[in-house]
Scaffold this motif. Structure first.
Motif, PDB file in Angstrom:
ATOM      1  N   ARG A   6       0.848  -1.180   0.000  1.00  0.00           N
ATOM      2  CA  ARG A   6       0.000   0.000   0.000  1.00  0.00           C
ATOM      3  C   ARG A   6       0.887   1.233   0.000  1.00  0.00           C
ATOM      4  O   ARG A   6       1.842   1.332   0.760  1.00  0.00           O
ATOM      5  N   SER A   7       0.580   2.166  -0.870  1.00  0.00           N
ATOM      6  CA  SER A   7       1.293   3.438  -0.917  1.00  0.00           C
ATOM      7  C   SER A   7       0.252   4.529  -1.073  1.00  0.00           C
ATOM      8  O   SER A   7      -0.302   4.709  -2.163  1.00  0.00           O
ATOM      9  N   GLY A   8      -0.049   5.228   0.018  1.00  0.00           N
ATOM     10  CA  GLY A   8      -1.097   6.252  -0.021  1.00  0.00           C
ATOM     11  C   GLY A   8      -2.432   5.637  -0.366  1.00  0.00           C
ATOM     12  O   GLY A   8      -2.954   4.806   0.364  1.00  0.00           O
ATOM     13  N   THR A   9      -2.986   6.005  -1.520  1.00  0.00           N
ATOM     14  CA  THR A   9      -4.287   5.479  -1.924  1.00  0.00           C
ATOM     15  C   THR A   9      -4.164   4.394  -2.998  1.00  0.00           C
ATOM     16  O   THR A   9      -5.140   4.059  -3.661  1.00  0.00           O
ATOM     17  N   SER A  10      -2.969   3.848  -3.171  1.00  0.00           N
ATOM     18  CA  SER A  10      -2.774   2.779  -4.149  1.00  0.00           C
ATOM     19  C   SER A  10      -2.450   1.474  -3.428  1.00  0.00           C
ATOM     20  O   SER A  10      -1.679   1.446  -2.474  1.00  0.00           O
ATOM     21  N   LEU A  11      -3.069   0.386  -3.878  1.00  0.00           N
ATOM     22  CA  LEU A  11      -2.787  -0.941  -3.341  1.00  0.00           C
ATOM     23  C   LEU A  11      -2.344  -1.806  -4.513  1.00  0.00           C
ATOM     24  O   LEU A  11      -3.081  -2.005  -5.475  1.00  0.00           O
ATOM     25  N   GLN A  12      -1.068  -2.258  -4.454  1.00  0.00           N
ATOM     26  CA  GLN A  12      -0.483  -3.028  -5.544  1.00  0.00           C
ATOM     27  C   GLN A  12      -0.276  -4.469  -5.111  1.00  0.00           C
ATOM     28  O   GLN A  12       0.014  -4.738  -3.955  1.00  0.00           O
ATOM     29  N   LEU A  13      -0.389  -5.368  -6.080  1.00  0.00           N
ATOM     30  CA  LEU A  13      -0.174  -6.781  -5.845  1.00  0.00           C
ATOM     31  C   LEU A  13       0.929  -7.249  -6.792  1.00  0.00           C
ATOM     32  O   LEU A  13       0.792  -7.137  -8.014  1.00  0.00           O
ATOM     33  N   TYR A  14       2.028  -7.726  -6.210  1.00  0.00           N
ATOM     34  CA  TYR A  14       3.151  -8.241  -6.989  1.00  0.00           C
ATOM     35  C   TYR A  14       3.136  -9.763  -6.889  1.00  0.00           C
ATOM     36  O   TYR A  14       2.910 -10.316  -5.822  1.00  0.00           O
ATOM     37  N   LEU A  15       3.400 -10.415  -7.997  1.00  0.00           N
ATOM     38  CA  LEU A  15       3.456 -11.868  -8.036  1.00  0.00           C
ATOM     39  C   LEU A  15       4.774 -12.272  -8.690  1.00  0.00           C
ATOM     40  O   LEU A  15       5.065 -11.857  -9.818  1.00  0.00           O
ATOM     41  N   ASP A  16       5.578 -12.998  -7.938  1.00  0.00           N
ATOM     42  CA  ASP A  16       6.890 -13.439  -8.405  1.00  0.00           C
ATOM     43  C   ASP A  16       7.750 -12.268  -8.873  1.00  0.00           C
ATOM     44  O   ASP A  16       8.442 -12.338  -9.894  1.00  0.00           O
ATOM     45  N   GLY A  17       7.697 -11.152  -8.119  1.00  0.00           N
ATOM     46  CA  GLY A  17       8.545 -10.002  -8.376  1.00  0.00           C
ATOM     47  C   GLY A  17       8.070  -9.037  -9.440  1.00  0.00           C
ATOM     48  O   GLY A  17       8.738  -8.064  -9.740  1.00  0.00           O
ATOM     49  N   VAL A  18       6.887  -9.278 -10.003  1.00  0.00           N
ATOM     50  CA  VAL A  18       6.357  -8.436 -11.077  1.00  0.00           C
ATOM     51  C   VAL A  18       4.998  -7.874 -10.666  1.00  0.00           C
ATOM     52  O   VAL A  18       4.147  -8.612 -10.162  1.00  0.00           O
TER      53      VAL A  18
END
Length: 94
Positions: free
Chosen positions: A52-64
């Motif tokens: 989570r960064s501020g209002t963004s939620l990112q999902l990384y899978l196997d480094g990507v």
């Protein structure tokens, strides 16, 4: 994996990362979150990061970077609940 403080599946201050229909999903306080575009129920170990960064939620899978969403506002998930791995307080709904 979850860190939550809620009763019987009700919304509250929490985040979770789980597998639903073979895809990784991350959530903050029960709102919509990123769901992987790649199936992970293939018998292979996968490295998963939810960030989570501020209002963004990112999902990384196997480094990507695999999926990302914008949440309405920064969410405070501070609580006194135990960190759980492979367990949920909402056993009847998960």
């Amino acid at each position: 994996m979850t860190n939550e403080q809620r009763v019987d599946g009700a919304a509250g201050a929490f985040f979770d990362v789980r597998v639903i229909n073979g895809r990784i999903r991350a959530e903050l306080n029960g709102g919509s979150g990123p769901t992987s575009t790649t199936l992970v129920n293939d018998g292979v170990f996968h490295h998963v990061v939810a960030q989570r960064s501020g209002t963004s939620l990112q999902l990384y899978l196997d480094g990507v970077l695999n999926s990302a969403v914008t949440i309405g506002s920064a969410v405070d998930i501070n609580n006194s609940a135990l960190f759980r791995l492979g367990d949920s307080v909402c056993l009847s709904t998960d």
